[in-house]
Design a protein around this motif. Structure first.
Motif, mmCIF file in Angstrom:
data_model
loop_
_atom_site.group_PDB
_atom_site.id
_atom_site.type_symbol
_atom_site.label_atom_id
_atom_site.label_comp_id
_atom_site.label_asym_id
_atom_site.label_seq_id
_atom_site.Cartn_x
_atom_site.Cartn_y
_atom_site.Cartn_z
ATOM 1 N N GLU A 1 0.826 -1.333 -0.035
ATOM 2 C CA GLU A 1 -0.022 -0.058 0.099
ATOM 3 C C GLU A 1 1.057 1.162 0.009
ATOM 4 O O GLU A 1 1.610 1.294 0.961
ATOM 5 C CB GLU A 1 -0.865 0.120 1.273
ATOM 6 N N THR A 2 0.649 2.248 -0.963
ATOM 7 C CA THR A 2 1.214 3.316 -1.061
ATOM 8 C C THR A 2 0.270 4.416 -0.463
ATOM 9 O O THR A 2 -0.825 4.559 -1.021
ATOM 10 C CB THR A 2 1.883 3.712 -2.530
ATOM 11 N N THR A 3 0.810 5.048 0.546
ATOM 12 C CA THR A 3 -0.379 6.027 1.094
ATOM 13 C C THR A 3 -0.097 7.480 0.510
ATOM 14 O O THR A 3 0.706 7.797 -0.093
ATOM 15 C CB THR A 3 -0.105 6.013 2.606
ATOM 16 N N THR A 4 -1.141 8.317 0.843
ATOM 17 C CA THR A 4 -1.005 9.537 0.524
ATOM 18 C C THR A 4 0.201 10.393 1.049
ATOM 19 O O THR A 4 0.903 11.122 0.558
ATOM 20 C CB THR A 4 -2.361 10.462 0.860
ATOM 21 N N ILE A 5 0.553 10.162 2.371
ATOM 22 C CA ILE A 5 1.800 10.581 2.810
ATOM 23 C C ILE A 5 2.929 10.317 2.220
ATOM 24 O O ILE A 5 3.744 11.331 1.935
ATOM 25 C CB ILE A 5 1.944 9.957 4.316
ATOM 26 N N ASP A 6 3.064 9.095 1.556
ATOM 27 C CA ASP A 6 4.040 8.809 0.668
ATOM 28 C C ASP A 6 4.133 9.743 -0.538
ATOM 29 O O ASP A 6 5.290 9.947 -0.938
ATOM 30 C CB ASP A 6 3.932 7.286 0.183
ATOM 31 N N TYR A 7 3.042 9.799 -1.113
ATOM 32 C CA TYR A 7 2.954 10.775 -2.301
ATOM 33 C C TYR A 7 3.303 12.338 -1.839
ATOM 34 O O TYR A 7 4.137 12.858 -2.480
ATOM 35 C CB TYR A 7 1.564 10.544 -2.769
ATOM 36 N N LEU A 8 3.019 12.699 -0.696
ATOM 37 C CA LEU A 8 3.391 14.068 -0.299
ATOM 38 C C LEU A 8 4.644 14.137 0.139
ATOM 39 O O LEU A 8 5.404 14.905 -0.397
ATOM 40 C CB LEU A 8 2.597 14.322 1.101
ATOM 41 N N ASN A 9 5.317 13.181 0.466
ATOM 42 C CA ASN A 9 6.801 12.997 0.653
ATOM 43 C C ASN A 9 7.569 13.039 -0.625
ATOM 44 O O ASN A 9 8.549 13.676 -0.800
ATOM 45 C CB ASN A 9 7.137 11.956 1.584
ATOM 46 N N PHE A 10 6.999 12.381 -1.463
ATOM 47 C CA PHE A 10 7.648 12.360 -2.897
ATOM 48 C C PHE A 10 7.438 13.972 -3.532
ATOM 49 O O PHE A 10 8.481 14.242 -4.146
ATOM 50 C CB PHE A 10 6.587 11.494 -4.088
ATOM 51 N N LEU A 11 6.433 14.582 -3.249
ATOM 52 C CA LEU A 11 6.200 15.825 -3.727
ATOM 53 C C LEU A 11 7.682 16.742 -3.094
ATOM 54 O O LEU A 11 8.190 17.768 -3.630
ATOM 55 C CB LEU A 11 4.983 16.539 -3.233
ATOM 56 N N CYS A 12 7.737 16.643 -1.743
ATOM 57 C CA CYS A 12 8.968 17.400 -1.146
ATOM 58 C C CYS A 12 10.168 16.953 -1.711
ATOM 59 O O CYS A 12 10.876 17.688 -1.692
ATOM 60 C CB CYS A 12 9.118 16.756 0.421
ATOM 61 N N TYR A 13 10.349 15.755 -1.970
ATOM 62 C CA TYR A 13 11.687 15.106 -2.552
ATOM 63 C C TYR A 13 11.769 15.854 -4.084
ATOM 64 O O TYR A 13 12.950 15.994 -4.354
ATOM 65 C CB TYR A 13 11.563 13.558 -2.601
ATOM 66 N N ILE A 14 10.800 16.111 -4.690
ATOM 67 C CA ILE A 14 10.937 16.696 -6.036
ATOM 68 C C ILE A 14 11.098 18.170 -6.049
ATOM 69 O O ILE A 14 11.104 18.730 -7.028
ATOM 70 C CB ILE A 14 10.122 15.966 -7.116
ATOM 71 N N GLY A 15 10.909 18.603 -4.773
ATOM 72 C CA GLY A 15 11.136 20.034 -4.640
ATOM 73 C C GLY A 15 10.211 20.967 -4.370
ATOM 74 O O GLY A 15 10.326 22.445 -4.196
ATOM 75 N N LEU A 16 8.886 20.298 -3.872
ATOM 76 C CA LEU A 16 7.762 21.599 -3.504
ATOM 77 C C LEU A 16 7.867 21.664 -2.015
ATOM 78 O O LEU A 16 8.392 20.786 -1.440
ATOM 79 C CB LEU A 16 6.330 20.749 -3.876
ATOM 80 N N ASN A 17 7.482 22.862 -1.695
ATOM 81 C CA ASN A 17 7.808 23.094 -0.333
ATOM 82 C C ASN A 17 6.357 22.924 0.329
ATOM 83 O O ASN A 17 5.306 22.559 -0.146
ATOM 84 C CB ASN A 17 8.102 24.684 0.125
ATOM 85 N N VAL A 18 6.499 22.777 1.822
ATOM 86 C CA VAL A 18 5.307 22.404 2.725
ATOM 87 C C VAL A 18 3.919 23.328 2.499
ATOM 88 O O VAL A 18 2.802 22.762 2.378
ATOM 89 C CB VAL A 18 5.496 21.944 4.033
ATOM 90 N N THR A 19 4.162 24.506 2.111
ATOM 91 C CA THR A 19 3.205 25.609 1.999
ATOM 92 C C THR A 19 2.417 24.992 0.523
ATOM 93 O O THR A 19 1.164 24.884 0.695
ATOM 94 C CB THR A 19 3.506 26.860 1.902
ATOM 95 N N THR A 20 3.158 24.714 -0.190
ATOM 96 C CA THR A 20 2.302 24.187 -1.702
ATOM 97 C C THR A 20 1.684 23.175 -1.630
ATOM 98 O O THR A 20 0.399 22.789 -1.714
ATOM 99 C CB THR A 20 3.452 24.284 -2.898
ATOM 100 N N ILE A 21 2.463 22.086 -0.721
ATOM 101 C CA ILE A 21 1.815 20.712 -0.507
ATOM 102 C C ILE A 21 0.658 20.837 0.311
ATOM 103 O O ILE A 21 -0.653 20.122 -0.141
ATOM 104 C CB ILE A 21 3.037 19.811 0.018
#
Ligand SMILES: *[C@@H]1O[C@H](CO)[C@@H](O)[C@H](O)[C@H]1NC(C)=O
Ligand SMILES: *[C@@H]1O[C@H](CO)[C@@H](O)[C@H](O)[C@H]1NC(C)=O
Ligand SMILES: *[C@@H]1O[C@H](CO)[C@@H](O)[C@H](O)[C@H]1NC(C)=O
Ligand SMILES: *[C@@H]1O[C@H](CO)[C@@H](O)[C@H](O)[C@H]1NC(C)=O
Ligand SMILES: *[C@@H]1O[C@H](CO)[C@@H](O)[C@H](O)[C@H]1NC(C)=O
Ligand SMILES: *[C@@H]1O[C@H](CO)[C@@H](O)[C@H](O)[C@H]1NC(C)=O
Ligand SMILES: *[C@@H]1O[C@H](CO)[C@@H](O)[C@H](O)[C@H]1NC(C)=O
Ligand SMILES: *[C@@H]1O[C@H](CO)[C@@H](O)[C@H](O)[C@H]1NC(C)=O
Length: 773
Positions: A627-647
């Motif tokens: 199971e890949t969770t939404t948190i996994d996907y949000l972490n992925f967004l962090c890794y590719i350079g989005l900041n927490v405000t945008t996420i």
């Protein structure tokens, strides 16, 4: 492209339409709206955010635009996510991008259908069956709904008959949009929804309908969920029964493509509606060209699919047709199920018979009117050179290189070493020069069959080309004939990765393996337009109601149908569990019990096929799921350079406490709980450890899985623990994989591939891994 254009215009009957060419063209010159401003997409993250301030941002920004020009609005997104598309000046777009709550503002892109690598290369490939997937359930209907974003649908096609189906599920909120040639009577218990999105720039009323005028949408819809139709064929070829992957599922068409292409603003509107309507699976056989790949925050498919998956919808996309070069895969976000294309075990042979009665195997679809005895003059392109042409150009049958007086009434032999011009272009050159037929030596044809109508043209492999050269040299009056096409079944080897199928590694992040799986996408027979408005009909024939096409476009709906079957069987499963089930049950062998190969005959790798070729019944009961969770996907967004405000603007379900991990190295992406593993930067001296978590979904609560590792030589792979003991109280267990180089090596000798398989004797759960320097 210019030559192609002229070529197409001058030979509409034989090689047909310009749809794909038009789709590839830029939209920049189509602007004819009231204020000449370009359409921009303003993306504002999750809809109905719990944060009231974000909820109001949408209204505030939209009002800014409408106050200036109320006609500026093109689409308003408010169900699945928040944002809009509008005619804006560059300055307005830049200013809106700075407003609170706005994630991104980008020009409305034009995406293209993934039917073919390019219109001329794969067009009208032929082959066969879509009956490669059996009916999953016994029932005539299920409540699983497959939404398709495409060119519309031909509702009268026999594949969409609803005999025996139960009433439309009551939870369905979709609609059947009315237009001059489509009304509610065109929807039934099979096609339960149909919407269209007018192209803001095309201004063509013919596009204001869910009716398909292209054929692509009808083809993919019938592949995903068409019912059994007996005795179909493509002009007598590939006869058999056509049936979709999930014949008991329902279909909803979202027409987001016109003959100008597939607008990003329409694709997002399709996602927005489909999420609200209640689809379970979304199927997209389209995408950006690999060379124009947008950033994640300006990629309509990445954005739309993120929100769809967050709402529990499986999103299946074509990987693209820009193979076989590496890094060509598109639609590579980790929440998407990305599909590569393979052949099936049917080929179309149009053989060449030489004057000495030797038969050379050719691959093509034609309805050659030539007699079967080899008594037609046969000439090498080189020997038919015009005085001004180079030997090389004549040999390749390039434009203006063939002398009409020399090729008239002859079959012309063309070399394909130089791939500047396609087979169909050369066939056109030969026929224009007065040639009787053409034989093309090419390694690009391979499994992919070209359609030549009545013109006797065929392709042979370079290996088979050599004896033909010899024959031409050995006799003063060479003769030959080209036999009309026959379909050959139980062809081996199959499957083979399609030449055109886009390859990994992924560019969004090479630490997520893409594509995810492979499925049949070469020479697929499926439903077509029923109005005869097809300019590709061989002389003297009635338009065919079924058509053979190739592309990852054709592979994608096979997997969409399969995902619907898994969902029907396991209605509570998340999109990632369904994806895991399909991936971990995929196979890597062909029908010769050998490893899958590519079109060129080399052993294929996970960069070609992901986890492998899909199987049809195993995914229904996979044993374990990742199971890949939404948190996994949000972490992925962090890794590719989005900041927490945008996420926090993007995600609906993000907890208030969410923060990006401190360590943003690519290594962390390897730790996302994905059903495949990529580890980069594996060096001598230390191990790289990654963790995975699996959930027991088998019938038995108490079961023990043991592991088998297939490791490339020079690599040590250690699993901790080596056994997973599931009990009633521990349904979810984690394990660690430790990769290291064996003592002698300092670095990897190129990218390395292997697999980890967990098995309890009943179920086998396999994950590919990729190790890179
Ligand atoms: C709501 O979003 C705004 C803008 O991003 C942010 O400043 C604010 O802190 C958020 N409020 C809450 C309660 O999270
Ligand atoms: C969000 O709110 C809008 C307006 O109130 C509503 O139409 C829409 O259905 C809501 N979407 C969801 C997913 O709840
Ligand atoms: C709907 O279309 C069908 C045929 O396309 C036609 O027979 C019927 O009259 C139409 N119904 C309405 C309400 O327009
Ligand atoms: C199938 O089609 C062929 C012609 O293509 C026809 O001869 C045959 O009777 C058909 N069979 C059935 C079962 O309809
Ligand atoms: C292929 O043919 C084109 C057109 O004649 C020519 O410009 C090009 O140089 C050729 N390429 C090779 C590798 O010979
Ligand atoms: C055939 O003759 C051509 C020259 O006319 C030469 O280039 C080619 O190598 C010969 N091929 C074979 C197989 O002998
Ligand atoms: C987050 O990223 C956005 C877009 O790049 C930028 O405008 C914003 O200032 C960033 N916020 C913070 C807190 O860094
Ligand atoms: C992986 O699992 C091990 C053992 O449970 C744990 O010590 C380690 O911190 C985990 N690593 C990551 C990156 O989560």
């Amino acid at each position: 492209m210019k030559e192609n254009n002229n070529y197409l215009a001058s030979l509409p009957l034989l090689f047909c339409c310009c749809v794909l060419l038009c789709l590839a063209e830029s939209s920049a010159d189509n602007d004819n709206n009231n204020n000449n401003n370009e359409v921009y997409i303003v993306y504002m993250g999750a809809a109905n955010s719990t944060n009231a301030s974000l909820r109001n941002d949408h209204a505030r920004v939209l009002n800014l635009v409408l106050r200036r020009n109320e006609k500026a609005l093109v689409q308003n997104y408010k169900h699945g996510f928040s944002g809009f598309a509008a005619h804006l000046s560059k300055e307005e777009a830049e200013s809106i991008a700075q407003k609170p709550g706005v994630v991104s503002v980008f020009p409305d892109p034009i995406l293209k259908l993934h039917t073919t690598r390019s219109w001329e290369f794969l067009k009208y490939q032929t082959q066969v069956k879509i009956d490669s997937l059996p009916t999953a359930a016994n029932s005539q209907s299920s409540d699983t709904i497959i939404g398709i974003l495409d060119t519309g649908i031909w509702p009268e096609a026999e594949s969409f008959v609803d005999t025996g189906m139960d009433p439309v599920p009551s939870r369905w909120k979709g609609t059947c949009m009315k237009s001059t040639d489509f009304n509610s009577s065109n929807c039934n218990r099979k096609i339960i929804g149909a919407r269209y999105y007018a192209d803001p720039n095309a201004g063509n009323d013919g596009d204001n309908t869910a009716r398909d005028s292209n054929g692509h949408g009808t083809h993919v819809s019938s592949t995903a969920a068409g019912v059994n139709v007996a005795n179909v064929s493509f002009y007598g070829l590939a006869e058999g029964t056509a049936v979709g992957g999930s014949p008991q599922s329902r279909l909803a068409m979202y027409r987001v493509c016109t003959n100008f292409g597939c607008r990003g603003s329409a694709i997002l509107a399709g996602f927005d509606d489909a999420i609200n309507d209640g689809v379970d699976v979304l199927s997209l056989s389209l995408g950006s060209p690999s060379v124009l790949r947008p950033d994640l925050t300006s990629d309509p498919i990445a954005i739309g699919s993120f929100h769809a998956v967050e709402r529990g919808i499986v999103v299946v996309c074509a990987a693209g047709n820009d193979g076989p070069s590496s890094k060509t895969v598109v639609n590579d976000a980790p929440w998407i199920l990305t599909v590569a294309a393979t052949t099936i075990d049917r080929e179309f042979e149009s053989n060449l018979v030489l004057g000495d009665n030797k038969v050379v195997q050719g691959n093509a679809i034609n309805f050659s009117p030539l007699s079967k005895t080899p008594d037609f003059p046969f000439i090498n392109g080189e020997s038919a050179k015009t005085s001004s042409a180079t030997v090389s150009d004549a040999r390749q049958c390039h434009p203006n290189a063939l002398d009409g007086t020399k090729v008239k009434g002859k079959i012309v032999f063309c070399d394909g070493q130089n791939d500047t011009y396609s087979t169909t272009e050369k066939a056109f050159q030969v026929s224009q020069a007065g040639g009787l037929g053409m034989v093309h030596v090419t390694d690009q044809g391979g499994s992919v069959t070209q359609f030549f109508g009545n013109f006797p043209a065929t392709t042979v492999s370079p290996k088979d080309g050599a004896p033909i050269f010899q024959y031409l040299n050995s006799t003063s009056k060479p003769m030959a004939t080209i036999l009309p096409t026959v379909s050959v079944i139980k062809y081996k080897p199959a499957p083979v990765v399609g030449y055109f199928s886009a390859r990994g590694p992924a560019t969004l992040s090479s630490n997520i393996l893409k594509p995810d799986v492979a499925a049949p996408g070469v020479n697929i027979l499926a439903a077509w337009l029923g109005n005869g408005a097809d300019d590709d009909v061989p002389q003297g024939q009635k338009p065919s109601a079924y058509k053979v096409l190739s592309g990852t476009s054709m592979a994608c709906p096979h997997v969409s149908g399969l995902a619907a079957n898994v969902k029907s069987r396991n209605p509570t499963w998340t999109p990632s569990a369904i994806k895991s089930a399909i991936m971990t049950s995929a196979i890597q062998n062909n029908n010769m019990k050998a490893l899958l190969t590519t079109d060129s005959g080399s052993v294929a790798t996970p960069y070609d096929y992901g986890a492998g070729e899909i199987t049809t019944s195993e995914p229904l009961q996979p044993g374990l799921v990742y199971e890949t969770t939404t948190i996994d996907y949000l972490n992925f967004l962090c890794y590719i350079g989005l900041n927490v405000t945008t996420i926090k603007i993007i995600s609906k379900t993000v907890p208030e406490s969410f923060n990006c991990p401190k360590d943003l190295s690519p290594y962390q992406i390897s730790n996302i709980n994905y059903p495949s593993i990529v580890v980069s930067n594996l060096k001598g001296g230390g191990a790289v450890n990654v963790n995975r978590t699996v959930t027991n979904v088998g019938e038995d609560d108490e079961t023990t899985y043991s592991s088998v590792v297939d490791a490339p030589s020079g690599i040590n792979v250690k699993l901790i623990p080596e056994k997973l003991e599931f009990t009633e109280s521990s349904k979810t267990l984690s394990y660690q994989v430790s990769f290291s180089l064996s003592s002698s090596s300092k670095s990897l000798n190129g990218d390395q591939f292997g697999s980890i398989t967990w098995s309890d004797g009943k179920y086998s759960v396999q994950s590919p891994f990729v190790l890179t320097n």
